[in-house]
Design an enzyme around this catalytic site. Sequence first.
Site, PDB file in Angstrom:
ATOM      1  N   HIS A  52      48.673  43.082  31.770  1.00 58.37           N
ATOM      2  CA  HIS A  52      48.725  43.024  30.543  1.00 58.37           C
ATOM      3  C   HIS A  52      47.822  44.295  29.617  1.00 58.37           C
ATOM      4  O   HIS A  52      47.199  44.921  30.663  1.00 58.37           O
ATOM      5  CB  HIS A  52      47.263  41.792  30.562  1.00 58.37           C
ATOM      6  N   GLU A  54      45.773  44.609  28.003  1.00 59.95           N
ATOM      7  CA  GLU A  54      43.992  44.912  27.599  1.00 59.95           C
ATOM      8  C   GLU A  54      43.534  45.245  29.172  1.00 59.95           C
ATOM      9  O   GLU A  54      42.848  46.144  30.255  1.00 59.95           O
ATOM     10  CB  GLU A  54      43.068  43.131  27.992  1.00 59.95           C
ATOM     11  N   CYS A  82      43.526  36.055  27.512  1.00 65.50           N
ATOM     12  CA  CYS A  82      44.283  34.863  27.936  1.00 65.50           C
ATOM     13  C   CYS A  82      42.571  34.919  29.254  1.00 65.50           C
ATOM     14  O   CYS A  82      42.077  35.809  29.071  1.00 65.50           O
ATOM     15  CB  CYS A  82      45.197  34.871  29.036  1.00 65.50           C
ATOM     16  N   CYS A  85      41.845  38.295  30.978  1.00 65.89           N
ATOM     17  CA  CYS A  85      41.748  39.490  30.698  1.00 65.89           C
ATOM     18  C   CYS A  85      39.937  38.745  29.944  1.00 65.89           C
ATOM     19  O   CYS A  85      39.372  40.240  29.660  1.00 65.89           O
ATOM     20  CB  CYS A  85      42.863  39.492  29.492  1.00 65.89           C
TER      21      CYS A  85
END
Length: 148
Positions: A52, A54, A82, A85
């Site tokens: 992701h 992040e 999410c 993260c």
Amino acid sequence: MTARSFMDLALKQAEIAEKAGEVPIGCVVVRDGAVIAQAGNRTLSDRDPTAHAEIVALREAARLIGSERLTDCDLYVTLEPCTMCAGAISFARIRRLYYGATDPKGGAVDSGVRFFASPTCHHVPEIYPSVGESEAAALLTNFFRARR
């Protein structure tokens, strides 16, 4: 630079991710007023479910600083993080979290599990939602509309 300026840089990373066929989410990590890491989603290109925006940006920032603790860093991301993260943001000890669009399905900050409100959360950053929200939401809406 302002919070909006840094979010604009995250939005550019989201656009780059979209051009690569990824879900258009972008992130920048800022320290002392300067961007030290930036990334877009790379789950498809890296064949990595943890890639992701992040996570990729946090890894780069930690490598650059030489520490897993990013206590004097701020993170700007185009979509509400999410659970994975949010956990990484907490473990990295990010000082401030700015995010664009909320994610009622997968978000874990103000939606869903509300990770930072959990008694098992080790560190809670200052949270600033809705920075660049309309642009971030439009990127995602248009991306998924084109896929259907």
